[in-house]
Design a protein around this motif. Structure first.
Motif, short mmCIF file in Angstrom:
data_model
loop_
_atom_site.label_atom_id
_atom_site.label_comp_id
_atom_site.label_asym_id
_atom_site.label_seq_id
_atom_site.Cartn_x
_atom_site.Cartn_y
_atom_site.Cartn_z
N LYS A 188 0.87 -1.18 0.00
CA LYS A 188 0.00 0.00 0.00
C LYS A 188 0.90 1.22 0.00
N VAL A 189 0.66 2.12 -0.95
CA VAL A 189 1.61 3.21 -1.21
C VAL A 189 0.91 4.56 -1.05
N LEU A 190 1.58 5.47 -0.35
CA LEU A 190 1.13 6.85 -0.28
C LEU A 190 1.95 7.68 -1.25
N VAL A 191 1.30 8.33 -2.20
CA VAL A 191 1.95 9.24 -3.14
C VAL A 191 1.64 10.66 -2.69
N LEU A 192 2.66 11.40 -2.32
CA LEU A 192 2.47 12.79 -1.92
C LEU A 192 2.49 13.67 -3.16
N GLY A 193 1.34 14.27 -3.45
CA GLY A 193 1.18 15.08 -4.65
C GLY A 193 -0.03 14.62 -5.43
N THR A 194 -0.61 15.54 -6.19
CA THR A 194 -1.73 15.18 -7.08
C THR A 194 -1.55 15.80 -8.46
N LYS A 195 -0.33 16.30 -8.75
CA LYS A 195 -0.10 16.91 -10.05
C LYS A 195 0.59 15.93 -10.98
N LEU A 196 1.34 16.43 -11.94
CA LEU A 196 1.76 15.59 -13.06
C LEU A 196 2.69 14.45 -12.66
N SER A 197 3.72 14.72 -11.85
CA SER A 197 4.62 13.63 -11.47
C SER A 197 3.92 12.64 -10.56
N ALA A 198 2.97 13.12 -9.74
CA ALA A 198 2.20 12.22 -8.89
C ALA A 198 1.30 11.31 -9.73
N ILE A 199 0.75 11.86 -10.81
CA ILE A 199 -0.09 11.04 -11.69
C ILE A 199 0.76 9.98 -12.38
N ASP A 200 1.97 10.33 -12.80
CA ASP A 200 2.88 9.32 -13.35
C ASP A 200 3.08 8.19 -12.34
N ALA A 201 3.32 8.56 -11.08
CA ALA A 201 3.54 7.55 -10.05
C ALA A 201 2.31 6.68 -9.86
N ALA A 202 1.13 7.31 -9.76
CA ALA A 202 -0.10 6.55 -9.53
C ALA A 202 -0.39 5.59 -10.68
N LEU A 203 -0.22 6.05 -11.91
CA LEU A 203 -0.47 5.18 -13.07
C LEU A 203 0.47 3.98 -13.07
N THR A 204 1.73 4.21 -12.74
CA THR A 204 2.71 3.13 -12.74
C THR A 204 2.42 2.14 -11.61
N LEU A 205 2.12 2.65 -10.43
CA LEU A 205 1.86 1.77 -9.30
C LEU A 205 0.58 0.97 -9.47
N CYS A 206 -0.49 1.63 -9.87
CA CYS A 206 -1.79 0.95 -9.97
C CYS A 206 -1.82 -0.06 -11.12
N ARG A 207 -1.04 0.20 -12.13
CA ARG A 207 -1.03 -0.73 -13.27
C ARG A 207 -0.64 -2.14 -12.83
N ALA A 208 0.21 -2.24 -11.82
CA ALA A 208 0.63 -3.55 -11.30
C ALA A 208 -0.21 -3.99 -10.11
N GLY A 209 -1.29 -3.29 -9.83
CA GLY A 209 -2.21 -3.71 -8.77
C GLY A 209 -1.88 -3.20 -7.39
N ARG A 210 -0.96 -2.26 -7.26
CA ARG A 210 -0.61 -1.74 -5.94
C ARG A 210 -1.68 -0.75 -5.49
N ARG A 211 -2.12 -0.88 -4.23
CA ARG A 211 -3.10 0.05 -3.67
C ARG A 211 -2.41 1.38 -3.40
N THR A 212 -3.00 2.45 -3.88
CA THR A 212 -2.32 3.73 -3.87
C THR A 212 -3.24 4.82 -3.37
N VAL A 213 -2.70 5.67 -2.50
CA VAL A 213 -3.40 6.86 -2.00
C VAL A 213 -2.61 8.09 -2.45
N MET A 214 -3.29 9.03 -3.11
CA MET A 214 -2.67 10.30 -3.48
C MET A 214 -3.14 11.36 -2.50
N ALA A 215 -2.20 12.23 -2.08
CA ALA A 215 -2.56 13.27 -1.11
C ALA A 215 -1.79 14.55 -1.42
N SER A 216 -2.48 15.68 -1.32
CA SER A 216 -1.85 17.00 -1.50
C SER A 216 -2.68 18.00 -0.71
N PRO A 217 -2.14 19.20 -0.46
CA PRO A 217 -2.93 20.20 0.28
C PRO A 217 -4.27 20.51 -0.37
#
Length: 480
Positions: A188-217
């Motif tokens: 289970k992964v926490l990605v800090l950010g919701t902009k472009l680099s965070a979206i790259d991270a979320a797409l890469t992580l979720c593609r392999a089935g990893r549970r992902t939470v994105m968070a930003s102010p």
């Protein structure tokens, strides 16, 4: 005068600089100072076919004028590509790398010496026409002229993570994305950010089935577009320049939106803009609605974005710093969502992960992120705690700062001495150490010009800077 030019940096902005320098008449040599192969940049070189550029082929070019060179490059290699398309990022690296090699060979045939010192520049001393660039390994490169083409190199860590930056289950950047693929599939992964680099991270992580939470102010994702092309020429930059002629308080800065709204309404046949914007406050539902609007072709604002960026970069550099700050503060939220909007295909992928429950977008940032041997304990603003296996910081990058020590030496990176002050980038892109120094022969392009130019994380802007610096040098060569 035969110039020896040092280009500090090696990514696409540096290659664009080189292409424009090859047209300058009195260049004797060009030396790149960069740790990696020329043409390669972490974000552009990552992700394989699934991670797309966030800008269309039309504006992704090492030369800013005329038909996109990237379009011509891909078409010549059999890619069925249109100017509106968002192509995989690795193709931009291939294009930049091959362009560099081709122009290097041509320059060397013309007698220009081209070199590459693998290392990081840390300082510049000397005076115009006789600079010495100090590298971190203690060696030096001499140059008559210096161009800073530095991209973001240092991850921008939130304060809550700086004390634990070396924790084993923390990735301080999503790049290169192969590091994300090494995260266990059941994590289970926490990605800090919701902009472009965070979206790259979320797409890469979720593609392999990893549970992902994105968070930003803000808890807000970017808007969705189907293209970013040079489709309007309504003179926004000149209009904004006139509006700012007498300064900019809050009301005047806000009024800059009026000519843009008129342009968008014209593009939509006079229809009101409000129905073409989502008013959902939930990030998941807002992404769904904005994806639907893009699929229906109801995003007329997207055809103004290239001109908006050009207009801001035209109107603001000449303004005093307080005016620039006021304008950017007034429009920061809209700029963040719409200038940095994402391609429809990426939005669809994100939405599928949200719908499947693999991805969630938190309403805000954690109050605490505490490491422990098996991962992290995250404390949310409502008092809830959650176990997280891995944390990925995707909150952007810092371009190495340019500062001037009391002895006049320019430092690249953190100020190296008490009393250091920021170097100044002029509207003409020259880097100045201060009033005690003669007019410098140093320039900033791309992200390095970000203290003066408002939108720099955009290859077209870097290519415009490289073109302008090349023109200045060529005009000087002609005059002499």
């Amino acid at each position: 005068m035969s110039r020896k030019v040092a280009v500090i940096g090696g990514g696409p902005a540096a290659v664009s600089t080189f292409l424009h320098l090859t047209r300058v008449r009195d260049i004797a040599s060009v030396c790149f100072i960069a740790p990696n192969d020329i043409g390669c940049a972490p974000a552009f070189g990552s992700g394989g076919p699934m991670l797309l550029c966030n800008t269309s082929v039309d504006v992704t070019s090492l030369r800013p004028d005329g038909t996109s060179e990237l379009l011509s490059y891909l078409a010549a290699r059999g890619w069925p590509v249109h100017r509106e398309d968002f192509v995989p990022r690795y193709l931009v690296t291939q294009y930049a790398r091959e362009s560099y090699l081709r122009h290097r060979a041509a320059a060397e045939r013309d007698g220009v010496k081209v070199g590459h010192v693998r290392g990081r520049a840390r300082s510049v001393s000397g005076h115009p026409g006789d600079y010495r660039i100090g590298l971190e390994d203690g060696t030096a490169v001499d140059a008559t002229d210096v161009v800073f083409a530095l991209g973001g190199a240092v991850p921008r860590l939130p304060a809550s993570l700086r004390a634990t930056a070396t924790a084993p289950r923390l990735l301080t950047s999503p790049y290169p994305v192969r590091r994300l693929r090494a995260v266990p599939a059941d994590a289970k992964v926490l990605v800090l950010g919701t902009k472009l680099s965070a979206i790259d991270a979320a797409l890469t992580l979720c593609r392999a089935g990893r549970r992902t939470v994105m968070a930003s102010p803000s808890g807000r994702l970017p808007a969705v577009r189907t293209r970013l092309c040079r489709d309007t020429a309504a003179g926004l930059g000149r209009e904004w320049e006139r509006q700012l002629a007498d300064g900019a308080d809050g009301a005047e800065a806000a009024a800059m939106a009026r000519p843009l709204i008129r342009l968008i309404r014209t593009l939509s046949g006079g229809e009101p803009l409000r129905p073409r914007l989502s008013d959902h406050t939930d990030a998941h539902e807002r992404l769904r609605h904005e994806t639907q609007l893009a699929e229906a072709g109801q995003v007329p604002w997207q055809d103004t974005i290239a001109e908006v960026i050009d207009g801001l970069n035209h109107a603001l550099p000449d303004q005093p710093e307080p005016v620039r700050r006021q304008v950017l503060a007034t429009h920061r939220a809209a700029m963040s969502r719409y200038i940095s909007s994402i391609p429809l295909d990426n939005a669809r992928r994100l939405l599928s992960h949200l719908d499947a429950g693999l991805l969630t977008v938190a309403d805000g940032c954690p109050e605490r992120i505490d490491p422990h041997p098996d991962g992290w304990t995250v404390t949310w603003p409502d008092g809830r705690t959650e176990h997280i296996d891995w944390v990925v910081c995707a909150t952007g990058f810092q371009v190495p700062a340019l500062s001037v020590a009391p002895d006049g030496r320019l430092h690249i990176g953190e100020p190296a001495a008490p009393g250091a002050r920021a170097a100044q980038v002029t509207p003409g892109l020259r880097v100045h150490r201060g009033p005690d120094h003669a007019q410098e022969r140093m320039w900033a392009v791309g992200s390095a010009a970000g203290t003066r130019v408002p939108v720099v994380n955009y290859l077209r802007a870097a290519a415009q800077h490289a073109r302008d610096v090349g023109r200045i040098l060529d005009a000087e060569a002609t005059a002499s």
